[in-house]
Design a protein around this motif. Structure first.
Motif, mmCIF file in Angstrom:
data_model
loop_
_atom_site.group_PDB
_atom_site.id
_atom_site.type_symbol
_atom_site.label_atom_id
_atom_site.label_comp_id
_atom_site.label_asym_id
_atom_site.label_seq_id
_atom_site.Cartn_x
_atom_site.Cartn_y
_atom_site.Cartn_z
ATOM 1 N N ALA A 38 3.850 -39.904 -9.951
ATOM 2 C CA ALA A 38 2.692 -40.830 -9.732
ATOM 3 C C ALA A 38 1.411 -39.784 -9.675
ATOM 4 C CB ALA A 38 2.997 -41.841 -8.258
ATOM 5 N N VAL A 39 0.724 -39.656 -10.512
ATOM 6 C CA VAL A 39 -0.238 -38.547 -10.563
ATOM 7 C C VAL A 39 -1.370 -38.971 -10.254
ATOM 8 C CG1 VAL A 39 -1.239 -36.831 -12.334
ATOM 9 C CG2 VAL A 39 0.924 -37.551 -12.728
ATOM 10 N N ASN A 40 -1.863 -38.609 -9.137
ATOM 11 C CA ASN A 40 -2.961 -39.102 -8.244
ATOM 12 C C ASN A 40 -4.329 -38.333 -8.220
ATOM 13 O OD1 ASN A 40 -1.048 -37.357 -6.573
ATOM 14 N ND2 ASN A 40 -2.744 -37.361 -4.900
ATOM 15 N N GLY A 41 -4.255 -37.104 -8.996
ATOM 16 C CA GLY A 41 -5.402 -36.398 -8.865
ATOM 17 C C GLY A 41 -5.150 -35.214 -10.086
ATOM 18 N N ILE A 42 -5.441 -34.082 -9.716
ATOM 19 C CA ILE A 42 -5.509 -32.919 -10.673
ATOM 20 C C ILE A 42 -3.957 -32.302 -10.808
ATOM 21 C CG2 ILE A 42 -5.654 -30.544 -10.518
ATOM 22 C CD1 ILE A 42 -8.307 -30.765 -8.795
ATOM 23 N N ALA A 43 -3.846 -32.329 -12.017
ATOM 24 C CA ALA A 43 -2.415 -32.071 -12.592
ATOM 25 C C ALA A 43 -2.606 -30.909 -13.519
ATOM 26 C CB ALA A 43 -1.751 -33.172 -13.191
#
Length: 263
Positions: free
Chosen positions: A106-111
């Protein structure tokens, strides 16, 4: 001491949260090791059927490897840097990729960097509209080290992957979706509920069948079609004598909801 990764249970789903928000959830060695230990524990816990992996705070999923820590390894020598940084990171992403229970990022921001490589390695991924991706390793004079030079081309295609790897440019969740890096883009507030809903739609089925599917895909994706079909047959054979197969067939014939036991 603050937990490096927090662990919450949502029914049969484990919610793991990278918990270094002040460092944009950078993956230091201790965090990598903690994640591996949690995966070992979850693997043998029959009450957990799927995992959601996300990041703490409002800014980042994970900004990648901890550069300050990695710099000290480089100063110590090539062998130390390869062992402590590269091998550790590759072990972690390989473990995620081959894990026998579904893992959803669950990518919630900077990746960035290692955060992007985790997204590449896990089975499924959903991104917030606030997410931003990048392969920025070239900015510090190195190639990706947690599998990014191998998995991204397999997901996105060679030319699209090389553009991102060679420029270090950021890219949007919409582009990540178009390239096959993620499954869906949702509003920020809906990220975790959407991930939980996806997990719930998976875990209603046989856990053994899910495991066999993951294994067949992970082992077969780089094989020839003939080798892949053999892997598929092997995974079917492993399922054919299980109680879950008999329950699934009986339930379908009787038009009832199956009750899987995972055996």
């Amino acid at each position: 001491m603050t937990e490096l990764i927090t662990y919450d249970k949502k029914g049969a789903v484990a919610l793991l949260t990278l918990n270094r928000p002040e460092k944009l959830n950078a993956l230091n060695y201790a965090t990598n090791d903690c994640l591996l230990s949690l995966l070992d524990a979850i693997e043998t816990d029959p009450s957990i059927r799927a995992i959601i992996l996300t990041g703490a705070g409002e800014r980042a999923f994970s900004a990648g490897g901890d550069i300050h820590e990695f710099t000290e390894s480089v100063k110590a020598g090539v062998d130390e840097a390869v062992r402590d940084f590269c091998k550790r990171g590759q072990t972690m992403t390989a473990r995620l990729e081959a894990f026998q229970k579904p893992i959803i990022a669950a990518v919630n921001g900077i990746a960035f960097g290692g955060g992007c490589e985790i997204t590449e390695a896990v089975h499924l991924a959903i991104a917030s509209e606030r997410a931003v991706f990048a392969k920025p390793e070239i900015n510090i004079g190195i190639p990706p080290t947690f599998g990014g030079t191998q998995r991204l081309p397999r997901l996105a295609g060679r030319k699209r992957a090389l553009e991102l790897l060679l420029t270090g440019d950021t890219f949007s969740p919409q582009r990540a979706y178009e390239m096959g890096l993620i499954n869906k883009v949702v509003s920020h507030d809906e990220l975790i509920p959407t991930a939980i809903d996806l997990a719930d739609r998976i875990i209603r089925h046989s856990p053994l069948a899910a495991s066999r599917i993951i294994t067949a895909v992970a082992r077969g994706i780089n094989a020839t079609i003939d080798e892949g079909l053999l892997i598929e047959r092997e995974q079917f054979a492993r399922m054919a004598a299980t109680q879950d197969v008999h329950e699934g067939l009986s339930a379908w014939i009787a038009r009832r909801t199956p009750e899987y036991v995972g055996a």
